[in-house]
Design an enzyme around this catalytic site. Structure first.
Site, short mmCIF file in Angstrom:
data_model
loop_
_atom_site.label_atom_id
_atom_site.label_comp_id
_atom_site.label_asym_id
_atom_site.label_seq_id
_atom_site.Cartn_x
_atom_site.Cartn_y
_atom_site.Cartn_z
N CYS A 107 -0.28 -3.14 -8.33
CA CYS A 107 0.93 -4.08 -8.13
C CYS A 107 0.69 -5.20 -7.51
O CYS A 107 1.38 -6.24 -7.57
CB CYS A 107 2.09 -3.18 -7.71
SG CYS A 107 2.00 -2.72 -5.92
N CYS A 127 5.48 3.07 -3.62
CA CYS A 127 5.78 2.20 -2.65
C CYS A 127 6.14 2.88 -1.23
O CYS A 127 5.76 2.36 -0.27
CB CYS A 127 7.20 1.51 -3.15
SG CYS A 127 7.11 0.78 -4.74
FE1 FES Z 1 3.90 -1.76 -5.68
FE2 FES Z 1 6.53 -1.45 -5.10
S1 FES Z 1 5.75 -2.03 -6.73
S2 FES Z 1 4.69 -1.50 -3.69
#
Ligand code: FES
Length: 138
Positions: free
Chosen positions: A33, A103
Site C-alpha cells: 500500500c 494496518c
Molecule cells: Fe496500508 Fe492502511 S492501507 S497501512
C-alpha cells in the site's frame, strides 16, 4: 465502515508527531500500500516506556492503529510492550475491516522496530564505552 473509535483517533490523534529526546525510533512500511509508520519512544533507565509518539504517512486505519498502540505501551516495561499485538490494537479500536488488518499489524511492527533500535543504540553505547576505557588504560 470504520468504528467511532477509529474515526475519532484518525481525526484527533492523541500521540501524533515526533519527539525531542526520543531514544528509540522505529520505522516500518508496507510495500503493497506504500504506507509508512514511524514510532518514537522515550525509554527510561529502568526500561519503562515513558512516552510514545508517531508519524504515519498512511490510511485512516494506520493512523488510528498507531495512535492506540502508543497508548497501549506508555508506562509499560519493554518486555510488556513487546507482548502488545495487533489484536490488542483492534480490540481497543472496536473493529477493523478485514482488508485493513495489515494496518494494525504495522502498528505492532513499529513498536518492535523502535525497541530493536533502542537495543542497537545501547549496544553501540556499550561498545563506545569499552573503547574509551581501553584508550584510557593505554
Ligand atoms: Fe496500508 Fe492502511 S492501507 S497501512
Amino acid at each position: 465502515m470504520y468504528s467511532k473509535v477509529v474515526m475519532d483517533r484518525f481525526q484527533n490523534p492523541r500521540n501524533a508527531g515526533g519527539m525531542h529526546g526520543a531514544n528509540a525510533i522505529g520505522q516500518v512500511g508496507n510495500a503493497a500500500c506504500g504506507d509508512i509508520m514511524k514510532m518514537y519512544l522515550k525509554i527510561n533507565d529502568n526500561g519503562i516506556i515513558e512516552n510514545a509518539r508517531f508519524k504515519t504517512f498512511g490510511c485512516c486505519a494506520a493512523i488510528a492503529s498507531t495512535d492506540i498502540a502508543c497508548d497501549l505501551i506508555k508506562g509499560k516495561s519493554i518486555e510488556d510492550a513487546l507482548k502488545v499485538t495487533n489484536k490488542d490494537v483492534i480490540d481497543k479500536l472496536g473493529e477493523l475491516p478485514t482488508h485493513k488488518l495489515h494496518c494494525s499489524l504495522m502498528a505492532e511492527d513499529s513498536i518492535r522496530a523502535a525497541i530493536e533500535d533502542f537495543y542497537k543504540r545501547k549496544e553501540k553505547e556499550s561498545k563506545q564505552a569499552i573503547k574509551k576505557s581501553k584508550r584510557n588504560e593505554e
